[in-house]
Design an enzyme around this catalytic site. Structure first.
Site, PDB file in Angstrom:
ATOM      1  N   GLU A 144     -72.855  55.560   5.744  1.00  0.00           N
ATOM      2  CA  GLU A 144     -72.963  54.151   6.135  1.00  0.00           C
ATOM      3  C   GLU A 144     -73.499  53.921   7.552  1.00  0.00           C
ATOM      4  O   GLU A 144     -72.916  53.199   8.345  1.00  0.00           O
ATOM      5  CB  GLU A 144     -71.595  53.463   5.981  1.00  0.00           C
TER       6      GLU A 144
ATOM      7  N   HIS B 201     -69.167  54.984  11.796  1.00  0.00           N
ATOM      8  CA  HIS B 201     -67.706  55.122  11.672  1.00  0.00           C
ATOM      9  C   HIS B 201     -67.097  55.795  12.897  1.00  0.00           C
ATOM     10  O   HIS B 201     -66.188  56.623  12.777  1.00  0.00           O
ATOM     11  CB  HIS B 201     -67.337  55.880  10.402  1.00  0.00           C
TER      12      HIS B 201
ATOM     13  N   ASP C  67     -62.224  57.467  12.529  1.00  0.00           N
ATOM     14  CA  ASP C  67     -63.142  56.425  12.076  1.00  0.00           C
ATOM     15  C   ASP C  67     -63.297  55.440  13.227  1.00  0.00           C
ATOM     16  O   ASP C  67     -62.735  55.653  14.302  1.00  0.00           O
ATOM     17  CB  ASP C  67     -62.622  55.753  10.794  1.00  0.00           C
TER      18      ASP C  67
END
Lengths: 474, 626
Positions: free
Chosen positions: B395, B324, B270
């Site tokens: 995201e 991420h 991440d």
């Protein structure tokens, strides 16, 4: 205490995992301690001064001055926080110029651990004491018994654990507790035992009839819980059976042997009158006393129980302070007629907005804060008696614990300059319906560190100013 | 301020001016010795009344007293089985005493030696359970002397040669237990050794330690036909927000095996850290791991994959992209490859570059980005040989790309402007280009998983990601209309809906006041009741069984690491496990008695699940939930 400190340095080096860089530095530690108390109490002076100076060459002098050995211990704890393993240097390093003058803001800085809803193994309690000592917490309050189980293996009343312990291994002997108490004392921690009564009593108390002593507890395991008790399981002591007090006195003596506590906790929370009201023996007794079955009559009975129990406390311990939780009784305007402010300290588990906090202070009670809206460690998990999440949800983040300021709570209720002697401090409460050894650490810590700083330092700042250090502390 | 080097051995000269401190040091020498536990004769016993184990005083006049452990095995629907079998099953109402030395592996019929070897390893795991039961039991009970001549013989029949578990693996099995005299025979028949492993797991649940009698006890008779409701039953563990050690991951696989879960999805990387020490791109972990000890080597992952396979668990690695991604990707310029990631470690508050700290997003217009990805994929393929690959894809915020000259210039060159639609175009470009790299490594037939995102919302309408290739993992809430859109577009779905199957919710926030973003805490009850058929029916859909692959509980690790991960995963994961294996029409109340028992059993095996009730409820069935 010094050996414990050495142990910290050993673990710092072990963490490094390499042969430390050779160094010629010499650390000389000098300790001055003027009083000879060897047991920590609520009156112990825990203050200390710590000075580190570097002299010519590679000699570093550490000077610790404290009135008591317990202040010295705190100084060593602080000293250990001035040292750390340094990855780049490949060595333990120590800050070389330091002056710290320090003392706790509150005298009573604690954790409460419930050992009845689920049993907490001795090893877990030892580890908890270790954790408390790193945070300069000084009080481990053991909620030793409850309706669910009775893990205290009393030599005088062995029936209690035989009937009430979850299993043979889920109990504490006096020897166990004595050793725990010594271990805690060496780490600057006193243990306050609680035997919750009259309510929160069931398992362990069922043997009375088998031994010819009559019912010591009533309504044990009744299913109709809404009107009779707060449970499950139901159960309340029988206050009109003289043998109940006999058993309590024996239990108090055994606990004295284990802890010789300087304060004793009598519990006294969540008494519901439904069970007494449906028990013939009780109703008859009230009638003999010229009493009826109104609420006020049951408060009379509760008061009778408190007085008889307090007599037993006095017989065993002398006139030491006793603690009770807030309850429907402490909310009544006649509370001081039932439990006297001269003897009773009230531990607040009611929410911080409850006006009864101010009124208890005004009536003259000393206070310990464990208000459930901020200092309960068990909140926010799934319910254990139905759908949804547990009653005191949501979870209290470390930020809330840190920002919970007893003086601010009192000020919000109009008490601006309380007598500092009467605000003893606080405890974070670890009720264990949903915790046992496997997950205890993660629920106590790092949040226990947040309350520890509130109670030791009582800083004007809120959590943001503490975040960097708290994360490091964890 | 100057720091001094200190050597512990130099800390000798401690002068103490009071003798009393010496007394304290004596106290410190006190050592906690192991306790000898004094057995007491418990006044309590049990009876099985109306499918409940009821605690009674032994002094009550009655003949059929049994111990709690025996009662749990034989009383109530399904005894202590978790998850409950889906086929017909029948359990007896008797137990026998058993010594673990008398458990013999009699016969194995399998088509190939690879499977023989796997079964041997699976048997070793099974024996390990009995050893743990006995080891704990003997701490408190005197071994039972009589009736230990009883023998348990085990026969296993396997049809296929399959030796690596995949989504396609047939996990069904049948188990028969029969007792005659002093001999019990347990027979397991399964298509694959992974089905047989589940049979062994079930067999282990028919055996327990009896703490009242000091012996292993076993059900004398059982017939169980069983197969999972869903083929994909998993746990996702994030190893990037906080590092989870290899030892802990191995331990987690033990727990998955007890629950008959078959998938460990590793959210390996991440923006926060990059713990995978890639052989081909060592810079990733050098720049991105939290510390040299917080990494997984190639060999670590290989070991993990093999350990998991023996326990019927497959590993699905995820390299989340393009968002991420940050720490670990900063070395591009230094090595002459240009910026591989953008906005790394920028504050999310500056121009909305990302959701949470730290920011970071891959550079989709730098071809080296794809080369690096392909190299990482290659290492993962060689270490884990996964049957599916997870590309993350959640995201993505466009602000960072929009504020980067290199990106906007490329867009202009390629005839794009800077509308949202154009950035979606760029994202699809990234997705398609990186998919080609996945194809190069894993082949075109390997299914690829993506999280739900604003992109999957788009394609559900526009159809840009091939539903034949992509599986969508739904982390949206159970009532989000993206679910029916994705379903109708033809995607196969894996459920991790945030309102039920997120294990990290309900704690204090890690970025400010209040609680964390998906609060409240999801209780085991909520997890158990997350019935996917019911969820789909909420959208008026009777789902085609081939399209709902199953689900995963998600352990995001912003607020967990080795120290507390057991208690956050378990026992709640067991609730998800029964939902996915058994998918019973019943709700949690039906499962509570077995669930609590299963948690206790897992504790014995070292899985330190959180308590959900006072132990009292386990000893007094039916009192805590009516």
């Amino acid at each position: 205490m010094v050996d414990i400190f050495r142990g910290y340095l050993v673990s710092m080096e072990a963490y490094g995992g390499i042969e430390p860089t050779p160094s010629n530095s010499m650390i000389v530690v000098k300790i001055d301690c003027s009083q000879d108390d060897i047991r920590i109490t609520y009156n112990t002076d825990e203050s200390y001064e710590l000075r580190i100076t570097q002299e010519l060459g590679e000699v570093v002098r550490v000077s610790i001055t404290a009135p008591t050995a317990f202040g010295v211990r705190h100084a060593l704890e602080t000293l250990s926080q001035l040292a750390a393993w340094d990855d780049l240097a490949g060595s333990v390093v120590l800050v070389n110029e330091v002056f710290v003058s320090d003392r706790p803001f509150y005298r009573h800085r604690g954790l409460m651990v419930d050992t009845s809803r689920n049993f907490i193994q001795l090893g877990d309690l030892y580890r908890t004491v270790d954790g408390m000592s790193y945070n300069k917490l000084n009080t481990l309050h053991l909620h030793l018994t409850d309706a669910h189980s009775f893990p205290f293996d009393s030599p005088s009343v062995p029936q209690m654990a035989v009937y009430g312990a979850y299993s043979e291994r889920k109990k504490y002997t006096v020897t166990d507790l004595k050793a725990l108490n010594e271990y805690a004392n060496t780490r600057g921690i006193r243990i306050v035992p609680e035997l919750d009564g009259p309510a929160h009593s069931a398992y362990g108390w069922q043997w009375g009839p088998d031994y010819g002593l009559g019912d010591l507890a009533l309504c044990v395991n009744r299913l109709n819980r809404t009107n009779v008790c707060i449970g499950p399981p139901c159960g309340i002591q029988n206050p009109v059976n003289e043998n109940t007090y006999g058993v309590l006195e024996l239990l108090f003596s055994d606990l004295k042997e284990a802890f010789s506590p300087d304060v004793f906790h009598l519990g006294a929370d969540e008494v519901k009158f439904g069970c007494w009201n449906i028990t013939e023996e009780i109703v008859d007794w009230l009638e003999d006393q010229g009493r009826g079955r109104e609420e006020v009559d049951f408060y009379y009975l509760w008061g009778y129980y408190q007085n008889r129990t307090l007599e037993k406390v006095d017989t065993v311990y002398g006139n030491i302070p006793v603690i009770v939780w807030t309850s429907s009784l402490t909310e009544e305007n006649f509370v001081e007629n039932v439990i006297t402010p001269e003897r009773y300290i009230v531990q607040i588990w009611t929410e911080s907005s409850e006006p009864s906090i101010a009124s208890l202070y005004n009536k003259g009670y000393d206070l310990i804060f464990s208000n459930s809206d901020n200092w309960y460690l068990d909140c926010g998990y799934g319910s254990w008696v139905g759908d949804g999440n547990n009653w005191c949800s949501p979870y209290k983040g470390w930020q809330l614990l840190y920002d919970n300021d007893p003086l601010e709570i009192l000020a919000n209720q109009g008490i601006l300059n309380p007598d500092p002697q009467r605000i003893w401090g606080g405890e974070a409460a670890m009720w264990t319906e949903q915790t046992d050894g496997g997950t205890l650490d993660g629920k106590l810590w790092p949040r226990g560190s947040a309350i520890a700083e509130r109670l030791w330092s009582n800083p004007p700042g809120k959590w943001r100013t503490a975040e960097k250090r708290l994360v490091h502390m964890r | 301020m100057l720091l001094l080097l200190v050597n512990r051995s130099n800390l000798k000269d401690i002068s103490v001016n009071k003798d009393m401190l010496g007394q304290f040091i004596d106290l410190l020498l006190f050592i906690v010795l192991p306790r000898v536990i004094q057995a007491f004769e418990s006044p309590w016993a049990y009876q099985c009344i109306e499918d409940k184990c009821v605690r009674v005083l032994k002094s009550t006049p009655h003949e059929d007293f049994i111990s709690l452990d025996t009662c749990k095995l034989i009383c109530g629907k399904g005894g202590t089985l978790w998850p409950l079998p889906t086929g017909p099953y029948k359990l007896g109402d008797q137990v026998v005493f058993l010594k673990k030395e008398k458990i013999v592996f009699r016969k194995l019929a399998s088509p190939c030696s690879d499977v023989d070897m796997l079964i041997e390893k699976m048997m070793t795991v099974l024996h390990g359970y009995f050893e743990k039961m006995e080891e704990d039991g003997l701490k408190v009970t005197v071994p039972h002397g009589a009736d230990t001549e009883h023998e348990l013989s085990l026969d296993i029949y396997i049809n296929r040669c399959e030796k690596q578990i995949t989504l396609q693996t047939n996990e069904s099995y049948s188990l028969w237990v029969n007792t005659e005299g002093t001999s019990t025979v347990a027979s397991i028949a399964a298509e694959t050794c992974f089905g047989a492993r589940h049979g062994l797991e079930t067999l282990s649940q028919l055996i327990s330690w009896d703490y009242a009698f000091g012996s292993l006890i076993m059900q004398t008779s059982a017939t169980i036909i069983d197969a999972p409701a869903y083929p994909h039953r998993g746990l996702m563990v994030d190893t990037a927000r906080n590092f989870i050690s290899l030892e802990k991951l191995l331990h987690i696989i033990d727990g998955l095996a007890h629950d008959k879960m078959n998938t460990l999805h590793l959210h390996l990387s991440d923006a926060n850290s990059f713990p995978f020490d890639s052989k081909r791109v060592p810079q990733m972990a050098k720049y991105g791991a939290y510390s040299p000890r917080k990494v997984y080597s190639f060999e670590d992952l290989k070991e993990l994959g093999e350990y998991a396979n023996v326990r019927g668990v497959r590993i699905i690695p995820e390299i989340d992209a393009p968002a991420h991604a940050g720490n670990g990707w900063q070395w591009g310029s230094e090595y002459g490859l240009g910026d591989l990631a953008l906005c790394v470690n920028e504050s999310p508050r500056s121009q909305g570059a990302c959701y949470d700290p730290p920011c970071g997003i891959l550079n989709p217009v730098n071809n080296y980005t794809y080369d690096v990805l392909e190299s990482i994929y290659f290492d993962l393929m060689q270490a884990l040989n996964p049957d599916m690959f997870h590309m993350g894809g959640d995201e993505v915020r466009f602000n960072c790309w929009n504020n980067t000259n290199e990106i906007t210039e490329w867009m202009t060159l390629n005839g794009l402007s800077r509308t949202e639609e154009d950035f979606f175009h760029l994202w699809k470009y990234f997705q398609n280009t990186s998919l080609q790299r996945v194809d190069n490594v894993f082949g075109r037939d390997t299914p690829v998983i993506l999280w739900t995102s604003s992109l999957t919302d788009q394609v559900a309408v526009n159809g840009h990601l091939d539903p034949g290739r992509y599986i969508i993992q739904v982390w949206s809430g159970s009532r989000d209309f993206t679910i029916p859109r994705l379903y109708y577009t033809g995607y196969r779905l894996i459920f991790s809906n945030v309102d039920a199957w997120y294990l990290d919710c309900g704690y204090g926030s890690w970025v400010g006041d209040g609680l964390n973003s998906c609060a409240p805490y999801k209780s085991w009850q909520v997890m158990y009741d997350n019935d996917l058929d019911y969820l789909m029916r909420g959208f008026g859909i009777r789902p085609d069984p081939g399209k709902i692959l199953g689900g995963e509980a998600a352990m995001w690790s912003e607020q967990v690491d080795d120290a507390t991960i057991d208690g956050k995963i378990w026992p709640r994961l067991s609730a998800v496990a029964e939902r996915l294996w058994s998918n019973l029409p019943e709700r949690w109340r039906f499962a509570e008695r077995r669930f609590v028992h299963h948690r206790e059993r897992m504790l014995l095996k070292g899985i330190m699940g959180d308590a959900v009730q006072p132990l009292w409820c386990h000893q007094n069935e039916g009192f805590c939930y009516n």
